[in-house]
Enzyme design. Structure first.
Site, short mmCIF file in Angstrom:
data_model
loop_
_atom_site.label_atom_id
_atom_site.label_comp_id
_atom_site.label_asym_id
_atom_site.label_seq_id
_atom_site.Cartn_x
_atom_site.Cartn_y
_atom_site.Cartn_z
N HIS A 100 0.88 -1.21 0.01
CA HIS A 100 -0.01 -0.03 0.06
C HIS A 100 0.74 1.31 0.06
O HIS A 100 2.10 1.38 0.42
CB HIS A 100 -0.94 0.12 1.22
CG HIS A 100 -0.27 0.20 2.47
ND1 HIS A 100 0.65 -0.85 2.93
CD2 HIS A 100 0.11 1.17 3.43
CE1 HIS A 100 1.01 -0.37 4.28
NE2 HIS A 100 0.71 0.96 4.54
N ASP A 102 0.65 5.03 1.97
CA ASP A 102 -0.15 5.26 3.17
C ASP A 102 -1.20 6.21 2.91
O ASP A 102 -0.94 7.35 2.14
CB ASP A 102 0.85 6.20 4.22
CG ASP A 102 1.96 5.16 4.92
OD1 ASP A 102 1.31 3.85 5.20
OD2 ASP A 102 2.80 5.66 5.25
N HIS A 258 4.85 -0.14 0.15
CA HIS A 258 5.51 -0.88 1.11
C HIS A 258 4.49 -1.78 1.75
O HIS A 258 3.38 -1.87 1.55
CB HIS A 258 6.09 0.24 2.13
CG HIS A 258 5.08 1.12 2.88
ND1 HIS A 258 4.36 2.15 2.52
CD2 HIS A 258 4.44 0.90 4.32
CE1 HIS A 258 3.44 2.70 3.19
NE2 HIS A 258 3.55 1.82 4.25
N ARG A 273 5.81 6.06 14.33
CA ARG A 273 5.60 6.33 12.97
C ARG A 273 5.17 7.90 12.86
O ARG A 273 4.27 8.02 13.68
CB ARG A 273 4.70 5.42 12.07
CG ARG A 273 4.64 5.87 10.64
CD ARG A 273 3.65 5.10 9.97
NE ARG A 273 2.50 5.54 10.19
CZ ARG A 273 1.39 5.13 9.38
NH1 ARG A 273 1.67 4.35 8.36
NH2 ARG A 273 0.18 5.66 9.46
#
Length: 288
Positions: A100, A102, A258, A273
């Site tokens: 995907h 983000d 990723h 993150r």
């Protein structure tokens, strides 16, 4: 590229670079890191010891911070999501365990994401990346011409009313909101976008958030989208990042996919993150 305080080594043939640091990230070092991100799309920095507030401060050097929707943020640090799986969580679906980009369903998807390793397993838990510029450039001229003129619809499917069923086991350490009607809203983005800094074209579709081509049904769109998803992650377009404690990965969310590999049952893994605000994607061919 090497200097007294920074060394940049390609991670793979298509994308990715390892960067060894010695000393603080001053303006000169940051400029080299920023250029390496444009050149390699994924950078893997070693030698940083970052407190949460320092990770946020570094994120802001790339641009305004973007907060992830539908996911609980870290207590006391609303700009950070703690990506965590504990040793006793077995046979569960983990965060990011599919190819995907983000939050591509946002009007302005993130420009970049940063992931800092606090705890990592002795083995497993790697992250894979795919180069969507290389994937686009490897297509035939006819396919590129077709895709340049298309838009695709994106939606927050995992968080919407038809999203992840409550019966699916997911990591309890990451609180994800489900069944949110507003996440069903579709947003149109170009299938091929122009990178604002390098001017290169990249595919911008992914199997998690892309629903269909604009003006087409999901059934009509499925064959070509499935081809693009499989094409984009061919081995020659990918790299594999193996984590060590205090590593920091930064990737250009506009032109990569990723995948978080969920192969470390029985071990703890904790990463912090953050994300950098992006721009509305610019199409390869101007729209009327």
């Amino acid at each position: 590229m090497t200097s007294a305080r920074i060394e940049i080594r390609p991670m793979a043939g298509s994308l990715g670079a390892d960067i060894d640091l010695a000393g603080p990230v001053d303006d000169g070092i940051f400029a080299a890191i920023r250029q390496a991100l444009d050149d390699h799309l994924v950078i893997h920095l070693h030698g940083l010891d970052l407190a949460p507030e320092e990770l946020v401060a570094l994120t802001r050097r790339f641009g305004p911070v973007s907060r992830a929707p539908y996911i609980r943020h870290m207590d006391g640090h609303p700009d950070i999501v703690a990506v965590k799986k504990t040793a006793d969580e077995r046979k569960v679906s983990t965060f990011g365990n599919a190819w995907h980009s983000d939050f591509s369903f946002l009007d302005q998807p993130p420009m970049a994401s940063l992931l800092y390793a606090c705890e990592v397993p002795s083995h497993g838990g790697d992250t894979l990346f795919a180069n969507m510029v290389a994937a686009y450039e490897a297509l035939s001229e006819g396919m590129r011409r077709l895709l340049d003129g298309l838009d695709a619809m994106h939606a927050g499917k995992p968080y919407g009313t038809g999203g992840v069923p409550g019966t699916i086991a997911v990591s309890r350490s990451i609180a994800i909101e489900r069944n949110r009607p507003e996440a069903d809203r579709e947003v149109a983005h170009p299938v091929v976008r122009i990178h604002p800094d390098t001017g290169r074209k990249a595919l911008f579709v992914n199997p998690i958030y892309t629903t269909r081509f604009a003006g087409m049904t999901a059934e009509e769109s499925e064959p070509l989208l499935d081809f693009l998803y499989a094409h984009a992650v061919r081995p020659e377009f990918t790299c594999r990042l193996r984590w060590r404690v205090h590593d920091l990965a930064i990737w250009d969310n506009r032109c990569t996919l990723h995948y978080a590999v969920n192969d470390y049952d029985g071990q703890d893994r904790l990463l912090y993150r953050t994300m950098v605000q992006g721009e509305r994607p610019v199409p390869a061919v101007p729209r009327a």
